[in-house]
Design an enzyme around this catalytic site. Structure first.
Site, PDB file in Angstrom:
ATOM      1  N   HIS A  91       0.785  -1.218   0.163  1.00  0.00           N
ATOM      2  CA  HIS A  91      -0.142   0.181   0.057  1.00  0.00           C
ATOM      3  C   HIS A  91       0.866   1.449  -0.036  1.00  0.00           C
ATOM      4  O   HIS A  91       1.904   1.055   0.647  1.00  0.00           O
ATOM      5  CB  HIS A  91      -0.910   0.160   1.100  1.00  0.00           C
ATOM      6  CG  HIS A  91      -2.177   0.875   1.112  1.00  0.00           C
ATOM      7  ND1 HIS A  91      -1.783   2.114   1.519  1.00  0.00           N
ATOM      8  CD2 HIS A  91      -3.336   1.055   0.984  1.00  0.00           C
ATOM      9  CE1 HIS A  91      -2.904   3.069   1.086  1.00  0.00           C
ATOM     10  NE2 HIS A  91      -4.005   2.110   0.699  1.00  0.00           N
ATOM     11  N   GLU A 161      -4.078   1.965  -7.171  1.00  0.00           N
ATOM     12  CA  GLU A 161      -4.433   2.847  -6.180  1.00  0.00           C
ATOM     13  C   GLU A 161      -3.686   4.222  -6.689  1.00  0.00           C
ATOM     14  O   GLU A 161      -2.554   4.269  -6.052  1.00  0.00           O
ATOM     15  CB  GLU A 161      -4.268   2.473  -4.746  1.00  0.00           C
ATOM     16  CG  GLU A 161      -4.965   1.606  -4.288  1.00  0.00           C
ATOM     17  CD  GLU A 161      -5.528   1.733  -2.957  1.00  0.00           C
ATOM     18  OE1 GLU A 161      -6.640   1.591  -2.473  1.00  0.00           O
ATOM     19  OE2 GLU A 161      -4.552   1.739  -2.265  1.00  0.00           O
TER      20      GLU A 161
HETATM   21  P1  13P Z   1      -9.849   6.205   0.359  1.00  0.00           P
HETATM   22  O1  13P Z   1     -11.117   5.251  -0.324  1.00  0.00           O
HETATM   23  O2  13P Z   1     -10.083   6.735   1.651  1.00  0.00           O
HETATM   24  O3  13P Z   1      -9.561   7.327  -0.866  1.00  0.00           O
HETATM   25  O4  13P Z   1      -8.644   5.043   0.239  1.00  0.00           O
HETATM   26  C1  13P Z   1      -8.204   4.419  -0.539  1.00  0.00           C
HETATM   27  C2  13P Z   1      -7.183   3.413  -0.240  1.00  0.00           C
HETATM   28  O5  13P Z   1      -6.178   3.662   0.090  1.00  0.00           O
HETATM   29  C3  13P Z   1      -7.478   2.040  -0.115  1.00  0.00           C
HETATM   30  O6  13P Z   1      -6.627   1.302   0.231  1.00  0.00           O
END
Ligand code: 13P
Length: 248
Positions: A91, A161
């Site tokens: 992440h 992401e």
């Molecule tokens: P948000 O949905 O709060 O933008 O976070 C995304 C995330 O980092 C999920 O791992």
């Protein structure tokens, strides 16, 4: 379709965590969407132990260490024995703490060895007009995939992401068209590392400001297999809203 609820450090109260799990279990009985909850480490074991429900649990991170003399580490084996079946790895919020590509590969291997399904996160910091971000995503994927065997690669889930889209609101999230392009691109790169296998074999998720208001458009516009959701996943109303929007 799969929704992974990354609770990050939003839920520190165990009673609230239990309520969210009970809510998710009820929600799971109303939908074919697979719901995966990623609580904090202390809550993961509390909530996942002996779990036989339709809801599954994920670690938010795992240690690259094995069991033994590793103070403070939460290992893949510990999670697996606690009833957890997925592990978020790489992440951007972990990478920002100094996690390296080598750490990520090690964590993926540890997860797979314990039967945990790794959800490997990739994502560019910013977008540029000359599309350098495509090369960045390719490099992040290559760093994870290259050291792995063909069989190990087939055991992954990839979560795209983009860092610029995390923790904002739906209007600042990626557009459906841009997501469609990224999912195709990620599948193309995956296909290069998985010869003789359909690139669709590895699910691709999207994360970054997913809300009930944009999830349907993102799903409809792209061939994404699901979502990795932060903030909207810790509020029962918006979590249920995500499921409802995808069902509608
Ligand atoms: P948000 O949905 O709060 O933008 O976070 C995304 C995330 O980092 C999920 O791992």
């Amino acid at each position: 379709m799969i929704i992974v609820a990354n609770w990050k450090a939003y839920v520190s109260d165990a009673a609230q965590a239990k309520k969210l799990v009970a809510f998710a279990k009820r929600l799971a009985s109303t939908t074919k969407i697979k719901l995966v909850l990623a609580p904090s480490a202390p809550h993961a074991a509390l909530l996942a132990l002996g779990n036989r429900s339709k809801v599954a649990f994920a670690a938010q991170d795992i240690s690259p260490a094995t069991d033994g003399a590793s103070t403070g580490e939460s290992t893949a084996q510990t999670y697996a024995r606690a009833g957890v079946t997925y592990a978020i790895i790489g992440h951007s919020e972990r990478r920002a703490q100094g996690e390296t590509d080598a750490d990520i590969t090690e964590k993926v291997r540890r997860a797979l060895a314990q039967g945990l399904i790794p959800i490997v996160c990739v994502g560019e910091r910013e977008r540029d007009a000359s599309a350098e971000y495509l090369a960045f995503i390719r490099a992040e994927l290559a760093a994870v995939l290259t050291p792995l065997s063909h069989k190990e690669r087939l055991g992954l889930i990839v979560a795209y992401e983009p860092i610029w889209a995390i923790g904002k609101s739906a209007v600042e999230a990626i557009s459906g068209n841009d997501l469609a392009e990224m999912v195709l691109y990620i599948r193309k790169v995956l296909g290069e590392y998985l010869p003789h296998k359909a690139p669709a074999h590895v699910p691709v998720l999207y994360g970054g400001s997913v809300e009930p208001g944009n999830v349907r458009e993102l799903a409809a516009a792209s061939r994404v297999d699901g979502f990795l959701v932060g903030r909207a996943s810790v509020d029962p109303v918006s979590f249920a809203g995500l499921v409802k929007a995808l069902r509608a």
